[in-house]
Write an enzyme that holds these catalytic residues in place. Structure first.
Site, PDB file in Angstrom:
ATOM      1  N   THR A   1     -10.809  -6.879  -4.630  1.00  0.00           N
ATOM      2  CA  THR A   1     -12.175  -6.782  -5.179  1.00  0.00           C
ATOM      3  C   THR A   1     -12.655  -5.335  -5.084  1.00  0.00           C
ATOM      4  O   THR A   1     -13.249  -4.803  -6.026  1.00  0.00           O
ATOM      5  CB  THR A   1     -13.122  -7.699  -4.353  1.00  0.00           C
ATOM      6  N   GLU A   2     -12.358  -4.699  -3.969  1.00  0.00           N
ATOM      7  CA  GLU A   2     -12.802  -3.312  -3.750  1.00  0.00           C
ATOM      8  C   GLU A   2     -12.100  -2.333  -4.696  1.00  0.00           C
ATOM      9  O   GLU A   2     -12.633  -1.268  -5.000  1.00  0.00           O
ATOM     10  CB  GLU A   2     -12.556  -2.898  -2.294  1.00  0.00           C
TER      11      GLU A   2
ATOM     12  N   SER B   1      -7.940  -4.962   5.228  1.00  0.00           N
ATOM     13  CA  SER B   1      -8.561  -4.701   3.916  1.00  0.00           C
ATOM     14  C   SER B   1      -8.970  -5.968   3.162  1.00  0.00           C
ATOM     15  O   SER B   1      -8.664  -6.128   1.975  1.00  0.00           O
ATOM     16  CB  SER B   1      -7.634  -3.846   3.037  1.00  0.00           C
TER      17      SER B   1
ATOM     18  N   HIS C   1       2.304   3.604  -9.110  1.00  0.00           N
ATOM     19  CA  HIS C   1       2.096   2.181  -9.421  1.00  0.00           C
ATOM     20  C   HIS C   1       3.278   1.637 -10.223  1.00  0.00           C
ATOM     21  O   HIS C   1       3.731   0.518  -9.991  1.00  0.00           O
ATOM     22  CB  HIS C   1       0.791   1.988 -10.198  1.00  0.00           C
TER      23      HIS C   1
ATOM     24  N   ASN D   1       1.226   3.459  -2.944  1.00  0.00           N
ATOM     25  CA  ASN D   1       1.735   3.909  -4.255  1.00  0.00           C
ATOM     26  C   ASN D   1       1.231   5.312  -4.600  1.00  0.00           C
ATOM     27  O   ASN D   1       1.991   6.161  -5.077  1.00  0.00           O
ATOM     28  CB  ASN D   1       1.268   2.972  -5.378  1.00  0.00           C
ATOM     29  N   GLY D   2      -0.072   5.535  -4.373  1.00  0.00           N
ATOM     30  CA  GLY D   2      -0.678   6.813  -4.732  1.00  0.00           C
ATOM     31  C   GLY D   2      -0.087   7.950  -3.915  1.00  0.00           C
ATOM     32  O   GLY D   2       0.279   9.006  -4.457  1.00  0.00           O
ATOM     33  N   ARG D   3       0.023   7.739  -2.607  1.00  0.00           N
ATOM     34  CA  ARG D   3       0.558   8.794  -1.736  1.00  0.00           C
ATOM     35  C   ARG D   3       2.034   9.049  -2.024  1.00  0.00           C
ATOM     36  O   ARG D   3       2.505  10.179  -1.937  1.00  0.00           O
ATOM     37  CB  ARG D   3       0.318   8.425  -0.260  1.00  0.00           C
TER      38      ARG D   3
ATOM     39  N   ARG E   1       2.217  -4.923   6.096  1.00  0.00           N
ATOM     40  CA  ARG E   1       1.468  -3.891   5.359  1.00  0.00           C
ATOM     41  C   ARG E   1       2.297  -2.613   5.335  1.00  0.00           C
ATOM     42  O   ARG E   1       2.687  -2.106   6.382  1.00  0.00           O
ATOM     43  CB  ARG E   1       0.105  -3.600   5.980  1.00  0.00           C
TER      44      ARG E   1
ATOM     45  N   ARG F   1     -12.352   1.871  -8.051  1.00  0.00           N
ATOM     46  CA  ARG F   1     -11.540   3.076  -8.302  1.00  0.00           C
ATOM     47  C   ARG F   1     -11.935   3.682  -9.652  1.00  0.00           C
ATOM     48  O   ARG F   1     -12.581   3.014 -10.476  1.00  0.00           O
ATOM     49  CB  ARG F   1     -10.054   2.709  -8.300  1.00  0.00           C
TER      50      ARG F   1
ATOM     51  N   ASP G   1       0.827  -1.210   0.000  1.00  0.00           N
ATOM     52  CA  ASP G   1       0.000   0.000   0.000  1.00  0.00           C
ATOM     53  C   ASP G   1       0.864   1.264   0.000  1.00  0.00           C
ATOM     54  O   ASP G   1       1.974   1.258   0.529  1.00  0.00           O
ATOM     55  CB  ASP G   1      -0.929  -0.030   1.231  1.00  0.00           C
TER      56      ASP G   1
ATOM     57  N   LEU H   1      11.133 -20.294  -5.189  1.00  0.00           N
ATOM     58  CA  LEU H   1      10.143 -19.436  -4.505  1.00  0.00           C
ATOM     59  C   LEU H   1       8.810 -19.522  -5.243  1.00  0.00           C
ATOM     60  O   LEU H   1       8.777 -19.457  -6.469  1.00  0.00           O
ATOM     61  CB  LEU H   1      10.647 -17.982  -4.516  1.00  0.00           C
TER      62      LEU H   1
HETATM   63  C1  IPE Z   1      -5.361  -2.783  -0.225  1.00  0.00           C
HETATM   64  O1  IPE Z   1      -5.009  -1.458  -0.476  1.00  0.00           O
HETATM   65  C2  IPE Z   1      -5.378  -3.547  -1.510  1.00  0.00           C
HETATM   66  C3  IPE Z   1      -4.080  -3.716  -2.142  1.00  0.00           C
HETATM   67  C4  IPE Z   1      -2.917  -3.399  -1.642  1.00  0.00           C
HETATM   68  C5  IPE Z   1      -4.120  -4.340  -3.433  1.00  0.00           C
HETATM   69  P1  IPE Z   1      -6.123  -0.308  -0.550  1.00  0.00           P
HETATM   70  O2  IPE Z   1      -5.392   0.970  -0.649  1.00  0.00           O
HETATM   71  O3  IPE Z   1      -7.100  -0.599  -1.608  1.00  0.00           O
HETATM   72  O4  IPE Z   1      -6.807  -0.474   0.877  1.00  0.00           O
HETATM   73  P2  IPE Z   1      -7.874   0.430   1.652  1.00  0.00           P
HETATM   74  O5  IPE Z   1      -9.114   0.416   0.845  1.00  0.00           O
HETATM   75  O6  IPE Z   1      -7.303   1.790   1.797  1.00  0.00           O
HETATM   76  O7  IPE Z   1      -8.034  -0.250   2.965  1.00  0.00           O
HETATM   77  C1  IPE Z   2      -1.559   0.227  -3.417  1.00  0.00           C
HETATM   78  O1  IPE Z   2      -1.357   1.583  -3.411  1.00  0.00           O
HETATM   79  C2  IPE Z   2      -1.758  -0.331  -4.791  1.00  0.00           C
HETATM   80  C3  IPE Z   2      -3.117  -0.805  -5.082  1.00  0.00           C
HETATM   81  C4  IPE Z   2      -4.110  -0.842  -4.229  1.00  0.00           C
HETATM   82  C5  IPE Z   2      -3.375  -1.260  -6.434  1.00  0.00           C
HETATM   83  P1  IPE Z   2      -2.577   2.594  -3.427  1.00  0.00           P
HETATM   84  O2  IPE Z   2      -2.962   2.876  -4.826  1.00  0.00           O
HETATM   85  O3  IPE Z   2      -3.656   2.125  -2.537  1.00  0.00           O
HETATM   86  O4  IPE Z   2      -1.881   3.886  -2.794  1.00  0.00           O
HETATM   87  P2  IPE Z   2      -2.491   4.877  -1.718  1.00  0.00           P
HETATM   88  O5  IPE Z   2      -2.950   4.066  -0.553  1.00  0.00           O
HETATM   89  O6  IPE Z   2      -3.607   5.594  -2.390  1.00  0.00           O
HETATM   90  O7  IPE Z   2      -1.352   5.766  -1.362  1.00  0.00           O
HETATM   91 MG    MG Z   3      -4.102   2.391  -0.561  1.00  0.00          MG
END
Ligand code: IPE
Ligand code: IPE
Ligand code: MG
Length: 245
Positions: A67-68, A197, A38, A23-25, A189, A72, A21, A132
């Site tokens: 799944t959730e 999640s 990403h 990548n976006g931030r 995590r 996006r 988790d 692995l």
């Molecule tokens: C969890 O990350 C799913 C993956 C890392 C693939 P999210 O960023 O989607 O989780 P939430 O929704 O913030 O809990």
């Molecule tokens: C995890 O990073 C990658 C996926 C869920 C695909 P995010 O995309 O959730 O990054 P944040 O949480 O928004 O920073």
């Molecule tokens: Mg995230």
């Protein structure tokens, strides 16, 4: 000195699962598009797979798309699908060379055809890897998986393949998509959130949890070893008391 020299090889986690988790931030903090995060996340995957293999970890499961995550914006979902095809195609030769076998868990029927084909091709080509097992969780969620297991069990019960007396923890494990994989010993995590999640709820019943604020693109070899060392300092009691261990 690398932290790899500090690992206790008699107490390695057999299976590490990672919620990748942040990548976006990571991207936003640099004034970049989320998609850049990403992309950088794929480089982190390469480093961590190498580190896991180097430190003799047998199973590594990566939560790549939940799944959730289908909820996006479609632009981000499409970008992630394209990135999967690109990354899997580019990495397959190295995976074969390094003895990494690819497997997946999740509802891959929902993935676009080209992603599924690329993934299935990679699974076939890496099938002989013995060093692995790298499990990709794609379009995965634990509640989906448990509901699917319940449906399949009911189906087999109706057909007479299963009887009421057959229903126990082992049977349920067998009907999950993780059938054949050991339960994770260590769940990592990244990205600062302390939640699961919808990931491996059944399988992580006795996993050790490790949370780090590091965003996934910044997670690498040394961070993986740091998590393993932290894990090795814990006492896994499974309900018993210290003196019994
Ligand atoms: C969890 O990350 C799913 C993956 C890392 C693939 P999210 O960023 O989607 O989780 P939430 O929704 O913030 O809990
Ligand atoms: C995890 O990073 C990658 C996926 C869920 C695909 P995010 O995309 O959730 O990054 P944040 O949480 O928004 O920073
Ligand atoms: Mg995230």
């Amino acid at each position: 000195m690398s932290l790899i020299d500090k690992l206790d090889y008699n107490r390695l986690p057999c299976h590490i699962a990672i919620i990748m988790d942040g990548n976006g931030r990571w991207a936003r903090a640099r004034g970049l598009e989320r998609s850049e995060g990403h992309r950088e996340g794929v480089s982190a995957i390469r480093k961590v797979v190498e580190a896991a293999s180097k430190s003799s970890i047998q199973y590594l499961t990566l939560y790549a798309f939940s799944t959730e995550n289908w909820n996006r914006p479609s632009e981000e979902v499409n970008g992630l699908m394209d990135l999967m095809v690109y990354a899997i195609t580019r990495e397959t030769a190295d995976l074969i060379k390094n003895g990494v076998r690819i497997a997946y868990i999740g509802d891959i029927e929902r993935l676009p055809g080209n992603v599924r084909e690329t993934l299935e091709g990679c699974i076939r080509e890496t099938a002989k890897g013995e060093r692995l097992t790298l499990v990709l969780a794609l379009s995965y969620s634990s509640k989906w998986e448990i509901a699917e297991a319940a449906r399949k069990i009911t189906c087999d019960f109706t057909k007479g393949i299963l009887q009421e007396k057959d229903i126990n923890e082992k049977t349920i494990s067998r009907y999950l998509t993780t059938n054949g994989l050991p339960d994770p010993d260590l769940l990592i995590r990244t990205g600062g959130e302390q939640r699961i999640s919808n990931f491996l709820l059944w399988q992580c019943a006795y996993a050790e949890f490790y949370f780090t604020d590091t965003f996934w693109p910044d997670f690498g070899e040394e961070e993986l070893y740091k998590a393993i060392i932290d894990y090795q300092g814990r006492e896994r009691r499974y309900g018993k008391i210290s003196e019994q261990i």
